[in-house]
Write a protein that holds these residues in place. Structure first.
Motif: not given
Length: 397
Positions: A238-250, A284-293
């Motif tokens: 819905x928010x078009x967060x295309x650069x956010x990754x969950x769960x995070x990866x190596x 669930x506690x700290x594994x996501x990846x994202x951007x400032x945008x």
């Protein structure tokens, strides 16, 4: 956030109070070989004072910083320092990074959306949804989100005398040696449950990643989908967060800066590139990846009331009295900046091995400050530049 991580400190992303760690806990980031987009010039209105504020963090010892400010003057984006040791290029202003404990705000939002849908009771026993863990029936969903369950943090706890009781290897050489190990969320939770509770449910406040790993499992059980699928359906899509990754990866896909971890081994300080590692230690506690945008879009939408109904957003913003100066609600902290600034500030962030995430916003969602910092090979002194930055942005200098 602390000065350079010391050997006894955990690297598994604890929420700082304006970046002062309560009990340290996160993990750092990951590098994907390939071209890295060059750092862009400052966008929007010319703000030399903002570039000076960003540079102050580099002068304080950080390797690099990227920052995005959205307010009544528009959007300003800038960076300073270096993308990696031995290079001269600045960090990319569109770079991805590990969110660390800022992940918790996303998780709490999804849980509260399920509450709004009538699929979860905020004050219902977690044991009703996850009977396999045989949890104390006094532990409610609310207690997970506000860290009042009393559950032992699987990444370790501070004792009353200030010493650290180690959990799973989460600091120093021990963590460096196993940083690619894969953990299952259930494994982390069962380790936490194997230790004595800190206090009776609801009788205190203790920041614990065990709570949010349980919250992820709760989401997956109730929704019948993986956390990645449910997060995409409810927030990322819905928010078009295309650069956010969950769960995070190596690996971190796309442009990003490298992060480093400084630790002691046999009495000597060493520095290792921890850009690549397995973040499953903090599911669930700290594994996501994202951007400032993407962080800006998420936090602005949350504070504008686009993601939660008013009554649940109000619950999220209600600090628990036992949380002290952290002023922790349900997945975020609430800080009254006083009459001089005339505003309340909502925030979450994380100091982690290699990386720091920053997420500040006003209650109306009209002003946000999101940033990422990277550690290099020196100690950092962050208190003064952070205080100056907050005054500049939220108190008019």
């Amino acid at each position: 956030m602390s000065e350079s991580p010391k050997p006894a400190e955990s690297v598994t992303g604890r929420t700082p109070r304006v970046f002062r760690p309560v009990v340290v806990t996160t993990v750092a980031a990951a590098l994907l070989a390939g071209a890295v987009a060059p750092a862009s010039a400052a966008a929007g209105p010319d703000r030399p004072e903002m570039q000076k504020a960003v540079q102050a963090f580099v002068d304080a010892g950080f390797l690099g910083m990227q920052l995005r400010l959205n307010d009544e003057r528009g959007e300003w984006v800038g960076s300073a320092g270096r993308r990696k040791l031995g290079a001269s290029a600045k960090p990319p202003t569109n770079g991805r990074f590990r969110l660390g404990s800022s992940t918790k705000t996303f998780i709490a939002t999804v849980v509260l959306q399920l509450v709004a849908d009538g699929k979860i009771g905020l004050d219902s026993p977690v044991a009703d949804y996850l009977p396999e863990f045989k949890l104390d029936r006094r532990i409610t969903v609310r207690m997970l989100l506000q860290h009042t369950s009393g559950l032992y943090a699987y990444t370790g706890e501070y004792r009353a005398d200030g010493s650290i009781e180690a959990g799973i290897p989460a600091a120093g050489k021990q963590w460096v040696d196993i940083r690619f190990k894969t953990y299952k969320p259930e494994e982390l939770v069962r380790f936490g449950l194997s230790k004595p509770a800190r206090f009776e449910p609801g009788k205190g406040f203790s920041y614990s990643n065990t709570n949010y790993t349980l919250a992820q499992l709760l989401i997956e059980k109730v929704a019948g989908r993986s956390i990645g699928e449910e997060m995409k359906r409810r927030i990322l899509g819905p928010l078009k967060l295309r650069d956010t990754v969950v769960p995070g990866s190596t690996d971190i896909p796309g442009p990003h800066a490298r992060g480093y971890y400084r630790y002691q081994d046999a009495g000597k300080w060493k520095v290792v590139d921890v850009t690549r590692h397995n973040p499953s230690m903090v599911a669930g506690a700290g594994d996501m990846i994202s951007t400032t945008k993407d962080l800006h879009r998420f936090f602005s939408a949350l504070n504008r009331g686009r993601l939660l109904p008013p009554e649940l957003l109000a619950e999220m913003r209600k600090p628990h009295p036992e949380s002290g100066p952290l002023a922790y609600g349900l997945g975020l902290s609430v800080e009254n900046l006083g009459k001089k600034c005339g505003t309340v500030l909502h925030h979450h962030g994380s100091a982690t091995a290699g990386y720091v995430s920053v997420m500040f916003g006003t209650p109306d969602g009209k002003k946000t400050l999101t940033a990422s910092l990277t550690y290099g090979d020196t100690e950092v002194q962050w208190l003064k530049p952070m205080e100056n930055l907050r005054k500049l942005v939220f108190c008019g200098g």
